[in-house]
Design a protein around this motif. Sequence first.
Motif, PDB file in Angstrom:
ATOM      1  N   GLY A   1      38.253  16.126 -14.882  1.00 29.45           N
ATOM      2  CA  GLY A   1      38.565  14.882 -15.574  1.00 29.45           C
ATOM      3  C   GLY A   1      39.554  14.022 -14.806  1.00 29.45           C
ATOM      4  O   GLY A   1      39.429  12.789 -14.772  1.00 29.45           O
TER       5      GLY A   1
ATOM      6  N   GLN B   1      37.740  12.385 -11.915  1.00 31.34           N
ATOM      7  CA  GLN B   1      36.935  11.237 -12.326  1.00 31.34           C
ATOM      8  C   GLN B   1      37.827  10.044 -12.655  1.00 31.34           C
ATOM      9  O   GLN B   1      37.442   8.891 -12.404  1.00 31.34           O
TER      10      GLN B   1
ATOM     11  N   THR C   1      30.019  10.922 -16.841  1.00 34.24           N
ATOM     12  CA  THR C   1      30.585  12.054 -17.585  1.00 34.24           C
ATOM     13  C   THR C   1      29.742  13.312 -17.412  1.00 34.24           C
ATOM     14  O   THR C   1      29.973  14.316 -18.071  1.00 34.24           O
TER      15      THR C   1
ATOM     16  N   GLY D   1      34.775  14.295 -21.164  1.00 33.97           N
ATOM     17  CA  GLY D   1      33.816  13.212 -20.974  1.00 33.97           C
ATOM     18  C   GLY D   1      34.067  12.059 -21.924  1.00 33.97           C
ATOM     19  O   GLY D   1      33.969  10.884 -21.538  1.00 33.97           O
TER      20      GLY D   1
ATOM     21  N   VAL E   1      37.099  10.126 -20.681  1.00 38.40           N
ATOM     22  CA  VAL E   1      36.762   9.343 -19.492  1.00 38.40           C
ATOM     23  C   VAL E   1      35.920   8.122 -19.874  1.00 38.40           C
ATOM     24  O   VAL E   1      36.131   7.019 -19.369  1.00 38.40           O
ATOM     25  N   ALA E   2      34.973   8.307 -20.802  1.00 36.63           N
ATOM     26  CA  ALA E   2      34.140   7.186 -21.251  1.00 36.63           C
ATOM     27  C   ALA E   2      35.000   6.118 -21.920  1.00 36.63           C
ATOM     28  O   ALA E   2      34.800   4.910 -21.692  1.00 36.63           O
TER      29      ALA E   2
END
Length: 224
Positions: free
Chosen positions: A145, A148, A169, A177, A180-181
């Motif tokens: 994570g 990213q 993701t 995910g 992050v989204a």
Amino acid sequence: MTVLEARHVSMQVSSPDGTLTIVDDVSLAVAAGESVAIVGASGAGKSTLLAILAGLDRPSSGTVHLNGEELTALDEDGRAAARAEHVGFVFQAFHLVPSLTALENVMLPLELAGRSDAGRTARAALDKVGLAPRVAHYPRQLSGGEQQRVAIARAFVGRPDLLFADEPTGNLDTATGARVAELLFDLNREARTTLVLVTHERELARRCDRVLELDAGRLVGAGA
């Protein structure tokens, strides 16, 4: 204002079984500031279409226009220059340089563009994604994570007109995910960047303004 337009784009490749059509006569237009998801089953041609729209690949036929300029008429250097000026990328596999720290990874596109404020701007971008304490860490020292989030900071640091995200993701657990989204959409709204997102996650796709569905390389549906 239309920032991205594809007209009758197709991509064929040779195989032992003959010619395969990966993308089949796709036409679409994306307005400035819009968020668009491209969905479909595995093998539907989503990532190939994204690569064509971004100028990473040249289609077998058809044209792609970015900010009114025909990407498909440019050579590889010309397409690279257009991407550097207008486009950011977030990929499933992060694509960080392992020998560079988080800060150096985010600085990289700014330094390539000759920006004298690369260090300061990159630090601000990492702070925005919650990684100020991790600027000196290398990718191997960061969780998936966190890697990213570095990739997202790098994608947004140059304030691109258009951001392409390919399964952003896909390599993350559900909770990571989702975070992050959330970050991706928050930064997208704040920067007023146009977003084109490839995903197999319908919940993520529904957060976009528009959803386009590919089936065997053809655009078969659009809806929210």
